[in-house]
Design a protein around this motif. Sequence first.
Motif, short mmCIF file in Angstrom:
data_model
loop_
_atom_site.label_atom_id
_atom_site.label_comp_id
_atom_site.label_asym_id
_atom_site.label_seq_id
_atom_site.Cartn_x
_atom_site.Cartn_y
_atom_site.Cartn_z
N ALA A 114 0.94 -1.55 0.50
CA ALA A 114 0.02 0.15 -0.39
C ALA A 114 0.62 1.45 0.27
CB ALA A 114 -1.02 -0.39 1.23
N CYS A 115 0.04 2.52 0.34
CA CYS A 115 1.14 3.75 -0.02
C CYS A 115 1.07 3.75 1.76
CB CYS A 115 -0.09 4.60 0.17
SG CYS A 115 -1.45 4.80 1.03
N LEU A 116 1.31 3.43 2.25
CA LEU A 116 2.53 3.26 3.92
C LEU A 116 3.72 3.49 3.89
CD1 LEU A 116 -0.21 2.42 6.06
CD2 LEU A 116 -0.19 5.36 5.66
N PHE A 117 4.74 4.33 4.65
CA PHE A 117 5.76 3.58 5.08
C PHE A 117 6.04 5.31 5.99
CE2 PHE A 117 7.03 7.53 1.96
CZ PHE A 117 8.52 7.55 2.57
N SER A 118 7.04 4.42 6.70
CA SER A 118 6.74 4.69 8.20
C SER A 118 9.07 5.31 7.90
CB SER A 118 7.15 4.46 9.50
OG SER A 118 6.05 4.43 9.25
N PHE A 143 4.72 8.05 6.79
CA PHE A 143 3.67 8.87 5.78
C PHE A 143 3.05 8.17 4.60
CE2 PHE A 143 8.64 10.07 6.50
CZ PHE A 143 8.26 11.39 6.30
N SER A 144 1.94 8.85 4.25
CA SER A 144 1.10 8.66 3.45
C SER A 144 1.11 8.84 2.17
CB SER A 144 -0.20 8.33 3.41
OG SER A 144 -1.38 8.45 2.46
N VAL A 145 1.67 8.10 0.80
CA VAL A 145 1.83 8.25 -0.20
C VAL A 145 0.80 8.81 -1.25
CG1 VAL A 145 3.46 8.15 -2.47
CG2 VAL A 145 3.87 7.74 -0.23
#
Length: 409
Positions: free
Chosen positions: A322-326, A383-385
């Motif tokens: 999905a669109c998430l990373f930390s 972060f959400s891209v």
Amino acid sequence: MSDLFTDPSPDPSTQLIHHPYVPPAGFETVTTAVHKASTVIFPSVAALRNRDWKHKSGYTYGLHGTPTTFTLEARIATLEGGKYCTLVPSGLAAVTLVDMALLKAGDEVLIPDNAYGPNKAFAQGELAGWAISLQFYDAMNPADLAAKLNARTRLVWLEAPGSITLEFPDLTALVATVRAHNQTPGQAHPLGVITALDNTWGAGLAFNAFTLGVDLSMQALTKYPSGGADVLMGSVVTNNEALHHLIHLCHMRVGFGISGNDAELVLRGLNTMALRYAAQDAATRQLAAWLANQPQIAVVLHPALPGSPGHAEWQRDCTGAACLFSAVFKPDLSQTQIDHFCDSLKLFRLGYSWAGPMSLCVPYDVPAIRTTPWPHQGGLVRFSVGLEAVADLQADLAQALMAMQYSKG
């Protein structure tokens, strides 16, 4: 006295409410028609008495469904690979519906320590007040789950990946652990211990929850199915008719309902969901890999990155991410500096939720929301891209890192 059905009243207030016109059949469009209702009209007393809302064989009241919501439920069930779907006003409502439908006083629920915070808070608040006990377990350690399963356990929550820190668990092993427990002598409940997956991240696209053996899959349709950052909605899907019946009856009793307009927006979002998921997945991997090489960053957490917790399990089970990373910042950078980094971002805006068109970020104090030790010392930003140009988002991160370097700690 005149008969209103053969000799209409001349009063316009009655004419407008009881107008005889019916539009011709045969109108077909790409979009699903929006039906709004509290009251549903029955053609006869017999129909009123005989219609069965429990099996969706007819319409009885707005809370129990309309053609619009039935259509959305069918499409979400197909997306998830399930048979039965129930819609609720938010993702959190989907969590609480599962809890309320399956748990009673004296039962216990097990929740991953890295799960969605409001799931944990509902268990610590309302469920505890209803004499339902709670244990947190380490989702990355099936043996820890096995040790905590007991005769009172009724429900085990799963989440893939973990909220905020994005560890991807071995879902197959966790489900197998629960199934083994269900085979032990003394497991008296006919449905055994139920596994419920928060599948918001996977969204029915990255992997099939039911192929991996879960009993229930819930989503915050607020995220990918909507895609517009303007709708709150949730779903609960299962292949088990008896389990669906428990969910469906509780849904009726607590009065959860969704609006026709919100259903329309999610139905519209479904048409582009796979394209958006793939585009945001590709952009997120590119940005996560770039940020991981910046000197201010200790580690980037994203299941598709080698070295991220659960990468091997993600690689085995998933076809996408999905669109998430930390990002965990190096420990010599203060929280004040990290906050300044977030404030300096121009395209990544500060805000909760994700999977909408706009990129977002939120700083988190992970140790404050965990009961198990957190292995990193630095501050974390999730972060959400969104759907902006990747080059522009990378430039935004770069300028914010530069601004942080020159800020006072």
